[in-house]
Write a protein that holds these residues in place. Structure first.
Motif, PDB file in Angstrom:
ATOM      1  N   ALA A 161       0.853  -1.209   0.000  1.00 25.16           N
ATOM      2  CA  ALA A 161       0.000   0.000   0.000  1.00 25.16           C
ATOM      3  C   ALA A 161       0.881   1.249   0.000  1.00 25.16           C
ATOM      4  CB  ALA A 161      -0.932  -0.004   1.218  1.00 25.16           C
ATOM      5  N   MET A 162       1.986   1.174   0.723  1.00 26.63           N
ATOM      6  CA  MET A 162       2.859   2.338   0.851  1.00 26.63           C
ATOM      7  C   MET A 162       3.499   2.753  -0.473  1.00 26.63           C
ATOM      8  SD  MET A 162       2.980   3.814   3.718  1.00 26.63           S
ATOM      9  CE  MET A 162       1.244   3.544   3.748  1.00 26.63           C
ATOM     10  N   VAL A 163       3.692   1.789  -1.382  1.00 23.07           N
ATOM     11  CA  VAL A 163       4.359   2.113  -2.650  1.00 23.07           C
ATOM     12  C   VAL A 163       3.521   3.141  -3.419  1.00 23.07           C
ATOM     13  CG1 VAL A 163       5.135   1.187  -4.866  1.00 23.07           C
ATOM     14  CG2 VAL A 163       5.531  -0.120  -2.759  1.00 23.07           C
ATOM     15  N   ARG A 164       2.242   2.851  -3.534  1.00 24.54           N
ATOM     16  CA  ARG A 164       1.375   3.769  -4.294  1.00 24.54           C
ATOM     17  C   ARG A 164       1.162   5.074  -3.511  1.00 24.54           C
ATOM     18  NH1 ARG A 164      -4.164   2.495  -7.414  1.00 24.54           N
ATOM     19  NH2 ARG A 164      -4.685   4.647  -7.858  1.00 24.54           N
ATOM     20  N   VAL A 165       0.982   4.937  -2.218  1.00 22.32           N
ATOM     21  CA  VAL A 165       0.757   6.137  -1.408  1.00 22.32           C
ATOM     22  C   VAL A 165       1.938   7.103  -1.574  1.00 22.32           C
ATOM     23  CG1 VAL A 165       0.591   6.984   0.982  1.00 22.32           C
ATOM     24  CG2 VAL A 165      -0.783   5.023   0.266  1.00 22.32           C
ATOM     25  N   CYS A 166       3.145   6.573  -1.543  1.00 22.13           N
ATOM     26  CA  CYS A 166       4.326   7.453  -1.628  1.00 22.13           C
ATOM     27  C   CYS A 166       4.396   8.177  -2.967  1.00 22.13           C
ATOM     28  CB  CYS A 166       5.613   6.667  -1.386  1.00 22.13           C
ATOM     29  SG  CYS A 166       5.804   6.300   0.354  1.00 22.13           S
ATOM     30  N   LYS A 167       4.029   7.478  -4.045  1.00 23.75           N
ATOM     31  CA  LYS A 167       4.052   8.138  -5.361  1.00 23.75           C
ATOM     32  C   LYS A 167       3.110   9.347  -5.333  1.00 23.75           C
ATOM     33  CE  LYS A 167       5.505   4.517  -8.430  1.00 23.75           C
ATOM     34  NZ  LYS A 167       5.083   3.148  -8.630  1.00 23.75           N
ATOM     35  N   GLU A 168       1.924   9.135  -4.774  1.00 21.27           N
ATOM     36  CA  GLU A 168       0.946  10.227  -4.775  1.00 21.27           C
ATOM     37  C   GLU A 168       1.366  11.350  -3.824  1.00 21.27           C
ATOM     38  OE1 GLU A 168      -2.724   7.438  -6.289  1.00 21.27           O
ATOM     39  OE2 GLU A 168      -2.756   8.094  -4.207  1.00 21.27           O
ATOM     40  N   GLU A 169       1.983  10.963  -2.706  1.00 15.67           N
ATOM     41  CA  GLU A 169       2.421  11.992  -1.740  1.00 15.67           C
ATOM     42  C   GLU A 169       3.435  12.942  -2.374  1.00 15.67           C
ATOM     43  OE1 GLU A 169       0.823  12.518   0.784  1.00 15.67           O
ATOM     44  OE2 GLU A 169       0.424  10.770   2.022  1.00 15.67           O
ATOM     45  N   SER A 170       4.235  12.439  -3.322  1.00 14.87           N
ATOM     46  CA  SER A 170       5.235  13.318  -3.942  1.00 14.87           C
ATOM     47  C   SER A 170       4.538  14.435  -4.720  1.00 14.87           C
ATOM     48  CB  SER A 170       6.126  12.557  -4.921  1.00 14.87           C
ATOM     49  OG  SER A 170       6.646  11.453  -4.306  1.00 14.87           O
ATOM     50  N   PHE A 171       3.465  14.057  -5.415  1.00 10.47           N
ATOM     51  CA  PHE A 171       2.685  15.085  -6.113  1.00 10.47           C
ATOM     52  C   PHE A 171       2.104  16.084  -5.099  1.00 10.47           C
ATOM     53  CE2 PHE A 171      -1.956  15.803  -6.844  1.00 10.47           C
ATOM     54  CZ  PHE A 171      -1.857  16.896  -7.691  1.00 10.47           C
ATOM     55  N   HIS A 172       1.627  15.565  -3.980  1.00 12.04           N
ATOM     56  CA  HIS A 172       1.016  16.442  -2.966  1.00 12.04           C
ATOM     57  C   HIS A 172       2.029  17.442  -2.428  1.00 12.04           C
ATOM     58  CE1 HIS A 172      -1.966  12.954  -1.935  1.00 12.04           C
ATOM     59  NE2 HIS A 172      -2.135  13.448  -3.143  1.00 12.04           N
ATOM     60  N   GLN A 173       3.233  16.918  -2.189  1.00 20.39           N
ATOM     61  CA  GLN A 173       4.264  17.786  -1.616  1.00 20.39           C
ATOM     62  C   GLN A 173       4.619  18.888  -2.618  1.00 20.39           C
ATOM     63  OE1 GLN A 173       7.802  18.111  -2.092  1.00 20.39           O
ATOM     64  NE2 GLN A 173       8.473  18.798  -0.067  1.00 20.39           N
ATOM     65  N   ARG A 174       4.709  18.496  -3.882  1.00 19.98           N
ATOM     66  CA  ARG A 174       5.076  19.492  -4.903  1.00 19.98           C
ATOM     67  C   ARG A 174       3.990  20.543  -5.085  1.00 19.98           C
ATOM     68  NH1 ARG A 174       8.351  16.086  -9.438  1.00 19.98           N
ATOM     69  NH2 ARG A 174       9.613  15.028  -7.890  1.00 19.98           N
ATOM     70  N   GLN A 175       2.711  20.091  -5.044  1.00 19.38           N
ATOM     71  CA  GLN A 175       1.671  21.113  -5.223  1.00 19.38           C
ATOM     72  C   GLN A 175       1.714  22.098  -4.050  1.00 19.38           C
ATOM     73  OE1 GLN A 175      -1.912  21.597  -3.961  1.00 19.38           O
ATOM     74  NE2 GLN A 175      -1.246  20.452  -2.166  1.00 19.38           N
ATOM     75  N   GLY A 176       2.058  21.620  -2.852  1.00 21.15           N
ATOM     76  CA  GLY A 176       2.172  22.527  -1.698  1.00 21.15           C
ATOM     77  C   GLY A 176       3.329  23.501  -1.886  1.00 21.15           C
ATOM     78  N   PHE A 177       4.468  22.968  -2.330  1.00 19.79           N
ATOM     79  CA  PHE A 177       5.643  23.814  -2.520  1.00 19.79           C
ATOM     80  C   PHE A 177       5.359  24.848  -3.616  1.00 19.79           C
ATOM     81  CE2 PHE A 177      10.027  24.855  -3.760  1.00 19.79           C
ATOM     82  CZ  PHE A 177      10.586  25.097  -2.512  1.00 19.79           C
ATOM     83  N   HIS A 178       4.624  24.432  -4.635  1.00 16.32           N
ATOM     84  CA  HIS A 178       4.278  25.330  -5.740  1.00 16.32           C
ATOM     85  C   HIS A 178       3.413  26.489  -5.238  1.00 16.32           C
ATOM     86  CE1 HIS A 178       2.713  26.213  -9.897  1.00 16.32           C
ATOM     87  NE2 HIS A 178       3.975  25.949 -10.161  1.00 16.32           N
ATOM     88  N   ILE A 179       2.488  26.184  -4.352  1.00 16.82           N
ATOM     89  CA  ILE A 179       1.659  27.252  -3.766  1.00 16.82           C
ATOM     90  C   ILE A 179       2.562  28.211  -2.970  1.00 16.82           C
ATOM     91  CG2 ILE A 179      -0.131  27.776  -2.034  1.00 16.82           C
ATOM     92  CD1 ILE A 179      -1.521  25.132  -2.840  1.00 16.82           C
ATOM     93  N   MET A 180       3.479  27.643  -2.192  1.00 16.08           N
ATOM     94  CA  MET A 180       4.385  28.495  -1.402  1.00 16.08           C
ATOM     95  C   MET A 180       5.215  29.383  -2.325  1.00 16.08           C
ATOM     96  SD  MET A 180       3.631  27.966   1.662  1.00 16.08           S
ATOM     97  CE  MET A 180       4.716  28.313   3.023  1.00 16.08           C
ATOM     98  N   MET A 181       5.690  28.825  -3.449  1.00 16.23           N
ATOM     99  CA  MET A 181       6.490  29.601  -4.403  1.00 16.23           C
ATOM    100  C   MET A 181       5.681  30.795  -4.917  1.00 16.23           C
ATOM    101  SD  MET A 181       9.552  28.340  -5.419  1.00 16.23           S
ATOM    102  CE  MET A 181       9.723  28.532  -7.159  1.00 16.23           C
ATOM    103  N   ALA A 182       4.415  30.520  -5.260  1.00 16.84           N
ATOM    104  CA  ALA A 182       3.577  31.605  -5.779  1.00 16.84           C
ATOM    105  C   ALA A 182       3.379  32.678  -4.702  1.00 16.84           C
ATOM    106  CB  ALA A 182       2.231  31.045  -6.239  1.00 16.84           C
TER     107      ALA A 182
END
Ligand code: BYC
Length: 325
Positions: A161-182
């Protein structure tokens, strides 16, 4: 109390079986649902995986709060997708826990009556849009730090379960960082909001890794069983080391005057979270505990008719199948 229970359960297990089990763990084998396992191993996994599943579901609430107020269509679509992913993570994790002999309904009842916990982080409010940036960047960032090693955890269904969860979490982290950048590249007020969100989220994010090692009740047994791969302090340090340069890149200041690079250790020294606050929050006294649990209780009550209908339908179908045999 739980540790004592696990210990007394463990002593009930046949010592020869326990030893053979430990050999399998030490050899890096995966344990599968139908394999023999010590009762303490099973219970510890139900606790951890169940708590993890609840965290994903409760974790939708602080972000769900902002879907209707996202500043652009693109931000709204991204946030909606992220929150839906969290529901999916909850489902994989409930399914993994169910292979250990506990039903999702039982776990939900244990969440609602306080026998099971969910991550402390979700007991803090999300006050501004900048919090969507800070949550994605820091909360999902901390989650990744914790969950990447869990892909190697000894229990097969949890590791997978963790394999798929981790892939998706990377997208989540990036979208958060992208908001911070803006936000940091916006006007002075937007930059102030980003700093304010970091100020409020930093310590709750550090607390996600659990109490300091000296106060961690479960770490030593969970690590011996490879349910946990690292200690709480190891992962917290790794998170600090990776996040400080990211904050510098954003031009934001980590709210810790004691934060310094230590040449000798090759790590940042940092000020520990307020552990009294942590224990208070996990005992039900955080700023949003009551709201979060009442939202889950309402969802449970509102879904009763559907559970009843599904159960009645399954019973009817079983009777029909019996009659046809
Ligand atoms: N919050 O002996 P310890 C996500 C409890 S979801 C609440 O060190 P352990 C996301 C602990 O349960 C992130 N309670 O425990 C979702 C124990 O109490 P009990 C969730 C905590 O289990 C949506 C006591 O303190 N991730 O990222 O060895 C949107 C003593 O602690 C916490 C996971 O669940 C806490 N932070 O280690 C965005 C990961 N910390 O149960 C993001 C899987 C400790 O004896 N879990 N407690 O009453 C783990 O890796 C481990 O369970 C922990 C704690 C590191 C969290």
């Amino acid at each position: 109390m739980y540790a004592q229970m696990v210990k007394s359960e463990a002593t009930k297990d046949d010592p020869a079986k326990l030893a053979a089990f430990q050999v399998r763990i030490d050899a890096g084998e995966k344990i599968e649902p139908k394999d023999w396992m010590p009762e303490g191993y099973r219970k510890t996994l139900i606790r951890q995986v169940g708590q993890h599943a609840h965290s994903e579901i409760v974790g939708q609430l602080p972000e769900g709060n902002w879907i209707t107020r996202a500043p652009t269509l693109e931000r709204k679509a991204n946030l909606l997708a992220k929150v839906q992913d969290e529901a999916g993570h909850g489902l994989y994790l409930y399914c993994a826990a169910e292979t250990l002999g506990v039903s999702r309904d039982e776990m939900t009842e244990m969440l609602l009556d306080g026998r099971m916990k969910y991550s402390s982080i979700f007991n803090y409010p999300t006050l501004t849009w900048a919090d969507m940036g800070a949550v994605g960047w820091l909360v999902d960032g901390a989650a990744i730090m914790n969950q990447v090693p869990l892909q190697r955890t000894s229990y097969g269904p949890y590791a997978r379960a963790m394999v798929r969860v981790c892939k998706e979490e990377s997208f989540h982290q990036r979208q958060g960082f992208h908001i911070m950048m803006a936000m940091v590249n916006g006007n002075a007020e937007q930059k102030r909001m980003a700093q304010d969100a970091l100020n409020r989220t930093w310590y709750p994010a550090l607390m996600m890794f659990g109490p300091s090692d000296k106060d961690s009740v479960h770490s030593s047994q969970s690590m011996a069983w490879k349910i946990k791969i690292n200690t709480n302090d190891e992962l917290r340090q790794k998170f600090v080391d990776e996040t400080v340069p990211q904050a510098e890149y954003l031009g934001l200041t980590i709210p810790d005057e004691g934060l310094t690079w230590n040449e000798e250790t090759g790590h940042y020294d940092y000020t520990e979270p307020d552990w009294n606050e942590f224990f208070d929050v996990i005992s039900g006294n955080g700023p949003c505990n009551v709201d979060r649990l009442s939202a889950r209780q309402k969802a449970w009550d509102d879904g009763a008719w559907l559970r009843d209908a599904m159960t009645a339908h399954a019973a009817k179908k079983a009777t029909r199948n019996l009659a046809a045999e």
